[in-house]
Design a protein around this motif. Structure first.
Motif: not given
Length: 115
Positions: A95-98, A108-115
């Motif tokens: 059910a979840y998107a890639y 910093e527990t951050t993630v950078g990604f393309i929506l």
């Protein structure tokens, strides 16, 4: 090498905001079509980038950085879902998107990604 992905293909929607929505959280839509914070293990349509006079700006495309919880994502293709605390997390299930993960900062527990 220094590089910034900010500004890449940023597209936003203006949507009436639910009264409890805050900036910087994954967003989904209520049955009435209002922007609301995506709950635990929910898919999301974007991220709230601003709220003004009851209206939310929701980024639906482009590069975004958010806090993550749980297992650190890896650069590449990852399934992400919303977490209950306004963060995102690595998840499994059909059910979840890639998303295309471009950066991870475990300090910093951050993630950078393309929506």
């Amino acid at each position: 090498m220094n590089i910034s992905f900010k500004g890449y293909k940023n597209n936003t929607l203006t949507v009436e905001a639910d009264g409890s929505l805050t900036v910087g959280v994954p967003v989904t839509l209520s049955a009435e079509g209002k922007a609301i914070a995506a709950g635990e293990n929910k898919d999301f349509i974007g991220v709230c980038t601003a709220i003004r006079n009851g209206w939310a700006s929701v980024q639906t495309d482009g590069y975004i950085e958010l806090k993550y919880t749980g297992t650190a994502p890896k650069c590449g293709i990852e399934k992400l879902s919303a977490a209950s605390d306004g963060k995102v997390k690595v998840t499994t299930g059909d059910a979840y998107a890639y998303y295309k993960v471009l950066s991870v900062d475990s300090d910093e527990t951050t993630v950078g990604f393309i929506l």
